[in-house]
Design a protein around this motif. Structure first.
Motif, short mmCIF file in Angstrom:
data_model
loop_
_atom_site.label_atom_id
_atom_site.label_comp_id
_atom_site.label_asym_id
_atom_site.label_seq_id
_atom_site.Cartn_x
_atom_site.Cartn_y
_atom_site.Cartn_z
N ALA A 1 0.84 -1.20 0.00
CA ALA A 1 0.00 0.00 0.00
C ALA A 1 0.88 1.25 0.00
CB ALA A 1 -0.92 -0.01 1.22
N LYS A 2 0.22 2.40 -0.14
CA LYS A 2 0.94 3.67 -0.07
C LYS A 2 0.00 4.77 0.42
CE LYS A 2 0.14 5.14 -4.87
NZ LYS A 2 0.79 5.56 -6.14
N ILE A 3 0.60 5.79 0.99
CA ILE A 3 -0.17 6.98 1.37
C ILE A 3 -0.36 7.80 0.10
CG2 ILE A 3 -0.26 9.03 2.82
CD1 ILE A 3 1.62 7.62 4.76
N LYS A 4 -1.58 8.07 -0.26
CA LYS A 4 -1.87 8.65 -1.57
C LYS A 4 -1.26 10.03 -1.76
CE LYS A 4 -5.77 9.63 -4.66
NZ LYS A 4 -7.24 9.59 -4.80
N LYS A 5 -1.22 10.84 -0.69
CA LYS A 5 -0.82 12.24 -0.88
C LYS A 5 0.67 12.39 -1.22
CE LYS A 5 0.30 13.29 3.96
NZ LYS A 5 -0.02 14.16 5.11
N ASP A 6 1.53 11.46 -0.75
CA ASP A 6 2.96 11.62 -1.01
C ASP A 6 3.62 10.35 -1.55
OD1 ASP A 6 3.00 10.00 1.22
OD2 ASP A 6 3.71 11.56 2.58
N THR B 1 -10.50 -2.36 11.16
CA THR B 1 -9.23 -1.66 11.37
C THR B 1 -8.05 -2.57 11.08
OG1 THR B 1 -10.24 -0.31 13.12
CG2 THR B 1 -7.84 -0.37 13.03
N ALA B 2 -7.05 -2.04 10.36
CA ALA B 2 -5.80 -2.74 10.07
C ALA B 2 -4.64 -1.81 10.40
CB ALA B 2 -5.76 -3.18 8.62
N LEU B 3 -3.41 -2.33 10.23
CA LEU B 3 -2.22 -1.53 10.48
C LEU B 3 -1.45 -1.29 9.19
CD1 LEU B 3 -0.74 -3.06 13.78
CD2 LEU B 3 -2.16 -1.02 13.52
N LEU B 4 -0.88 -0.10 9.07
CA LEU B 4 0.03 0.22 7.97
C LEU B 4 1.44 0.23 8.54
CD1 LEU B 4 0.56 1.09 5.03
CD2 LEU B 4 0.24 3.46 5.78
N ASP B 5 2.25 -0.75 8.16
CA ASP B 5 3.60 -0.88 8.69
C ASP B 5 4.64 -0.28 7.75
OD1 ASP B 5 2.74 -2.19 10.97
OD2 ASP B 5 2.89 -4.18 10.03
N TYR B 6 5.84 -0.05 8.33
CA TYR B 6 7.04 0.33 7.59
C TYR B 6 6.98 1.74 6.99
CZ TYR B 6 7.43 -4.72 7.96
OH TYR B 6 7.43 -6.00 8.43
N VAL B 7 6.25 2.64 7.64
CA VAL B 7 6.29 4.05 7.25
C VAL B 7 7.32 4.75 8.12
CG1 VAL B 7 5.00 6.22 7.10
CG2 VAL B 7 3.89 4.06 6.49
N PRO B 8 8.41 5.27 7.54
CA PRO B 8 9.51 5.83 8.34
C PRO B 8 9.11 7.11 9.07
CG PRO B 8 9.87 6.20 6.00
CD PRO B 8 8.69 5.29 6.10
N LEU B 9 9.92 7.44 10.10
CA LEU B 9 9.57 8.54 10.99
C LEU B 9 9.74 9.92 10.37
CD1 LEU B 9 11.11 7.22 14.34
CD2 LEU B 9 8.74 7.09 13.55
N HIS B 10 10.48 10.03 9.27
CA HIS B 10 10.63 11.36 8.68
C HIS B 10 9.39 11.77 7.86
CE1 HIS B 10 11.93 8.75 5.31
NE2 HIS B 10 11.50 9.73 4.53
N ILE B 11 8.50 10.82 7.61
CA ILE B 11 7.24 11.13 6.93
C ILE B 11 6.27 11.71 7.95
CG2 ILE B 11 5.36 10.14 5.54
CD1 ILE B 11 8.07 10.14 4.17
N LYS B 12 5.32 12.52 7.48
CA LYS B 12 4.35 13.16 8.37
C LYS B 12 2.92 12.72 8.03
CE LYS B 12 7.67 15.44 10.32
NZ LYS B 12 8.13 15.05 11.67
N PRO B 13 2.58 11.47 8.32
CA PRO B 13 1.19 11.04 8.09
C PRO B 13 0.27 11.66 9.12
CG PRO B 13 2.39 9.31 9.20
CD PRO B 13 3.40 10.40 8.91
N VAL B 14 -0.95 11.96 8.72
CA VAL B 14 -1.92 12.54 9.65
C VAL B 14 -3.24 11.78 9.53
CG1 VAL B 14 -0.89 14.84 9.58
CG2 VAL B 14 -2.68 14.24 7.95
N LYS B 15 -4.05 11.90 10.53
CA LYS B 15 -5.35 11.27 10.55
C LYS B 15 -6.20 11.76 9.39
CE LYS B 15 -9.28 10.41 13.64
NZ LYS B 15 -9.85 10.68 14.98
N GLY B 16 -6.80 10.83 8.66
CA GLY B 16 -7.62 11.19 7.51
C GLY B 16 -6.93 10.97 6.17
N ASP B 17 -5.61 10.74 6.18
CA ASP B 17 -4.90 10.47 4.92
C ASP B 17 -5.44 9.20 4.27
OD1 ASP B 17 -3.32 12.69 5.13
OD2 ASP B 17 -1.52 11.63 5.82
N THR B 18 -5.51 9.22 2.95
CA THR B 18 -6.05 8.08 2.20
C THR B 18 -4.95 7.06 1.91
OG1 THR B 18 -7.73 9.47 1.15
CG2 THR B 18 -7.22 7.39 0.07
N ILE B 19 -5.28 5.78 2.11
CA ILE B 19 -4.36 4.69 1.82
C ILE B 19 -4.90 3.90 0.63
CG2 ILE B 19 -3.16 2.68 2.74
CD1 ILE B 19 -2.55 5.32 4.17
N VAL B 20 -4.04 3.69 -0.38
CA VAL B 20 -4.44 2.97 -1.59
C VAL B 20 -3.40 1.90 -1.91
CG1 VAL B 20 -5.71 4.94 -2.54
CG2 VAL B 20 -3.29 4.63 -3.11
#
Length: 287
Positions: A179-184, A199-218
């Protein structure tokens, strides 16, 4: 026959009365314009109600066939929409300076086919959940194909018979989905860890990324199972944990697995070619 004559003789007065009344009604309706118009209007209304009731009953018993037809039509429309989106991605990529950016395989149009199927068995409360579809190899379904619903990704085909197929649901402890975060376009892996089936988990997103609540996952499109950009869900929570180099991200799944009735099996006609190439190169893909 003797009983019939006995019945007629016994109720002869009543039968004669009914016969004469019917004759009178016929003559009144036949030779009087107003009464005739009123009779035929009333008769048409009642006959219409009876026919409508009959039609409702017939349509009820045809719902399965109607739904199957609609699902097949939706599959064709979704295939065209998917090809249009992929063509738009390829077109936008081709306009960029190829010295700076070379279009990747995922940006090129791939010939995806969709096969509509009815869900005839499904589970959501187990650790490893499966579903059964009413389509099989006779309909073009093969093991390993992706499965999507009208609102998002569902799982992957596990086994196939001539007329049926089993699907490893996303709600399975061993099911991983790229999967990926659609915005970036930051990619990770979707995994369900049990419990809440929404509910599921999105793993392996590094800490320098800034995901926020409401971001779309595709879906990322990094494998041959799912096309790029299929909806998975939205981020419902983001947490940093000590001694971990990745976020703990909760994703609210777009698909309500408890209410699935029809799904679409995704056939990538170039899957075998790509899988063979990557296998020969020793490349392992995370599906």
């Amino acid at each position: 026959m003797r009983n019939l004559f006995a019945f007629i003789y016994r109720f002869r007065a009543f039968l004669v009365f009914v016969l004469l009344e019917s004759l009178c009604v016929y003559l009144i309706v036949r030779y009087n314009t107003y009464q005739g118009a009123a009779f035929f209007n009333s008769a048409s209304r009642y006959i219409g109600q009876v026919l409508e009731f009959k039609s409702d009953i017939t349509d009820y018993f045809r719902l399965t066939s109607v739904n199957s037809t609609l699902a097949s039509e939706n599959a064709e429309l979704r295939k065209e929409l998917l090809q249009f989106k992929l063509a738009a991605q390829a077109d936008s990529a081709s306009r960029l300076d190829t010295a700076i950016y070379a279009p990747s395989d995922t940006a090129r149009v791939a010939p995806y086919l969709l096969h509509a199927g009815r869900v005839i068995h499904n589970s959501v409360r187990r650790t490893n959940n499966y579903m059964t579809l009413s389509i099989g190899s006779a309909d073009g379904v093969q093991p390993g194909m992706g499965v999507i619903a009208s609102n998002g990704a569902v799982g992957r085909v596990k086994t196939v018979s001539e007329h049926y197929a089993t699907v490893t649901s996303l709600l399975h402890s061993q099911m991983l989905m790229s999967a990926k975060i659609k915005k970036d376009n930051t990619f990770g892996t979707i995994k369900w860890q049990g419990g809440d089936y929404r509910t599921a988990l999105l793993d392996y997103v590094p800490l320098h990324i800034k995901p926020v609540k409401g971001d779309t996952i595709v879906t990322s499109g990094f494998n041959t199972v799912f096309p790029e950009g299929i909806m998975i869900g939205t981020i419902s929570g983001v947490a940093k944990e000590q001694d971990k180099s990745f976020y703990t991200i909760k994703v609210k799944l777009a698909v309500d697995f408890a209410q699935l009735s029809y799904v679409y099996v995704v056939e990538n006609t170039r899957k075998a070619e790509r899988d063979t190439l990557e296998l020969n190169a020793g490349i392992q893909t995370d599906e």
